[in-house]
Scaffold this active site. Sequence first.
Site, mmCIF file in Angstrom:
data_model
loop_
_atom_site.group_PDB
_atom_site.id
_atom_site.type_symbol
_atom_site.label_atom_id
_atom_site.label_comp_id
_atom_site.label_asym_id
_atom_site.label_seq_id
_atom_site.Cartn_x
_atom_site.Cartn_y
_atom_site.Cartn_z
ATOM 1 N N ALA A 107 0.757 -1.320 -0.026
ATOM 2 C CA ALA A 107 0.175 0.020 -0.159
ATOM 3 C C ALA A 107 1.059 1.150 -0.152
ATOM 4 O O ALA A 107 2.130 1.287 0.554
ATOM 5 C CB ALA A 107 -0.774 -0.120 1.195
ATOM 6 N N GLY A 126 0.441 -5.116 1.154
ATOM 7 C CA GLY A 126 -0.718 -5.216 0.309
ATOM 8 C C GLY A 126 -0.346 -5.866 -0.975
ATOM 9 O O GLY A 126 -1.305 -6.530 -1.701
ATOM 10 N N GLU A 172 -0.740 -9.238 0.049
ATOM 11 C CA GLU A 172 -2.061 -9.612 0.148
ATOM 12 C C GLU A 172 -2.993 -9.760 -1.132
ATOM 13 O O GLU A 172 -3.898 -10.365 -1.491
ATOM 14 C CB GLU A 172 -2.752 -8.444 1.035
ATOM 15 N N GLU A 220 4.578 -5.043 7.437
ATOM 16 C CA GLU A 220 3.699 -4.069 7.810
ATOM 17 C C GLU A 220 4.782 -4.062 9.444
ATOM 18 O O GLU A 220 4.497 -2.760 9.846
ATOM 19 C CB GLU A 220 2.411 -4.517 7.983
HETATM 20 C C1 HXC Z 1 5.054 4.245 -1.354
HETATM 21 C C2 HXC Z 1 6.973 3.278 -2.147
HETATM 22 C C3 HXC Z 1 6.492 2.014 -1.728
HETATM 23 C C4 HXC Z 1 5.314 2.091 -0.857
HETATM 24 C C5 HXC Z 1 8.405 1.921 -2.281
HETATM 25 N N1 HXC Z 1 8.294 3.141 -2.481
HETATM 26 N N2 HXC Z 1 7.561 1.305 -1.788
HETATM 27 N N3 HXC Z 1 6.376 4.474 -1.959
HETATM 28 N N4 HXC Z 1 4.678 2.976 -0.900
HETATM 29 N N5 HXC Z 1 4.790 0.967 -0.330
HETATM 30 C C6 HXC Z 1 8.979 4.268 -3.285
HETATM 31 C C7 HXC Z 1 10.078 4.715 -2.357
HETATM 32 O O1 HXC Z 1 9.994 5.620 -1.371
HETATM 33 C C8 HXC Z 1 10.971 5.362 -3.519
HETATM 34 O O2 HXC Z 1 10.576 6.470 -3.830
HETATM 35 C C9 HXC Z 1 10.593 4.342 -4.683
HETATM 36 O O3 HXC Z 1 9.322 3.728 -4.385
HETATM 37 C C10 HXC Z 1 11.689 3.366 -4.714
HETATM 38 O O4 HXC Z 1 11.967 2.651 -3.672
HETATM 39 P P1 HXC Z 1 13.371 2.384 -3.249
HETATM 40 O O5 HXC Z 1 13.100 1.814 -1.535
HETATM 41 O O6 HXC Z 1 14.373 3.353 -3.354
HETATM 42 O O7 HXC Z 1 13.743 1.087 -3.909
HETATM 43 P P2 HXC Z 1 14.672 -0.374 -3.643
HETATM 44 O O8 HXC Z 1 15.802 0.135 -2.901
HETATM 45 O O9 HXC Z 1 14.629 -0.968 -4.811
HETATM 46 O O10 HXC Z 1 13.800 -1.182 -2.529
HETATM 47 C C11 HXC Z 1 12.806 -1.706 -3.102
HETATM 48 C C12 HXC Z 1 11.982 -2.372 -1.703
HETATM 49 C C13 HXC Z 1 11.504 -0.904 -0.747
HETATM 50 C C14 HXC Z 1 12.374 -3.324 -1.047
HETATM 51 C C15 HXC Z 1 10.407 -2.919 -2.316
HETATM 52 O O11 HXC Z 1 11.374 0.115 -1.570
HETATM 53 C C16 HXC Z 1 10.476 -1.269 0.360
HETATM 54 O O12 HXC Z 1 10.885 -2.048 1.401
HETATM 55 N N6 HXC Z 1 9.325 -0.689 0.178
HETATM 56 C C17 HXC Z 1 8.392 -0.598 1.170
HETATM 57 C C18 HXC Z 1 7.638 -1.995 1.238
HETATM 58 C C19 HXC Z 1 6.709 -2.069 2.332
HETATM 59 O O13 HXC Z 1 6.646 -1.705 3.480
HETATM 60 N N7 HXC Z 1 5.308 -2.458 2.143
HETATM 61 C C20 HXC Z 1 4.369 -2.685 2.952
HETATM 62 C C21 HXC Z 1 3.535 -1.410 2.966
HETATM 63 S S1 HXC Z 1 2.476 -1.249 4.053
HETATM 64 P P3 HXC Z 1 11.423 7.753 -4.143
HETATM 65 O O14 HXC Z 1 10.538 8.912 -4.350
HETATM 66 O O15 HXC Z 1 12.323 8.103 -2.865
HETATM 67 O O16 HXC Z 1 12.217 7.248 -5.624
HETATM 68 C C22 HXC Z 1 1.162 -1.893 3.370
HETATM 69 C C23 HXC Z 1 -0.103 -2.209 4.340
HETATM 70 C C24 HXC Z 1 -1.430 -2.911 3.686
HETATM 71 O O17 HXC Z 1 1.129 -2.674 2.304
HETATM 72 C C25 HXC Z 1 -2.475 -2.393 4.055
HETATM 73 C C26 HXC Z 1 -3.555 -3.165 3.219
HETATM 74 C C27 HXC Z 1 -3.495 -2.980 1.497
#
Ligand code: HXC
Length: 258
Positions: A65, A109, A112, A132
Amino acid sequence: MEQPIVHTELHGRVALVRLASGNPLNPLTDALIDALVSAMQRIEADPAVHATVLTGSDKAFAAGADIVGMAPLDYATAFSEDLIGRNWDHLRRLRKPLIAAVRGYALGGGCELAMMCDIVIAARDALFGQPEIKLGIVPGAGGTQRLPRAAGKSTAMLACLTGEALPASDALACGLISKVVEPDALIEEALRIGQQIARHSLPVIVAVKEAVDRSFESSLAEGLLFERRLFHAGFSLADQKEGMAAFLERRTARFVNR
Ligand code: HXC
């Protein structure tokens, strides 16, 4: 003109739906989920489409998400706007089969969303996880509910409590996914599975999905009764007559979807 963020193309009776948000990590913004729901509702209404393959980019099915959108939220807003429920819940009411074809990250998400699909296949480079907990929240679209059902309690607890991702090989071993293929073969294999499904009678495809889904919602006795009633009802279909006649005449069935 604005680029569509969800692309749909037809391969015979199978739709290929691609999340293409502009960011290859496909953060699942409200706009992206709304566009996906609209695409899927068009597919549901189109009798020529029998199954769908859902995929993302080469880098990610979806990395979760949208953290940018969620970061400032408060409880009152999340609750009153029915965060997640408002649009994601449409996806679990789809009646036609949905095959997730996962490359790269399927996190939060994204994992999911894959688990909402009926069949999940993945490329060797796929990673499935519920990170999360690292963000100080619990999963919100089924991570704590569908993961234990698919992969068992210990794997689900490990994934949700540590936030560490499972590689495709582990996801296969625990039953979260059905198949692992080389990245270049992923879409072809997902479409092949879709075509195999789609050649069958649409009302029977829908009934099979409904019956399997019912097994997660009912006791065994209720589920068996539900299946038996669908089995009985199947004898009202022209496609039952055609399927059995084709078998007896040693020819391919020509289903008419009624
Ligand atoms: C918003 C995101 C994002 C996300 C990545 N980005 N994931 N933005 N929401 N979920 C953005 C980063 O901020 C960054 O923006 C760009 O995408 C590239 O990400 P990087 O981190 O620089 O890439 P990388 O080093 O290749 O790492 C990839 C990754 C990492 C391992 C996937 O991005 C990551 O850990 N993302 C978050 C994963 C996460 O926590 N997902 C759960 C979210 S909560 P900029 O602007 O800096 O380029 C969730 C709740 C579910 O899903 C609820 C129900 C749906």
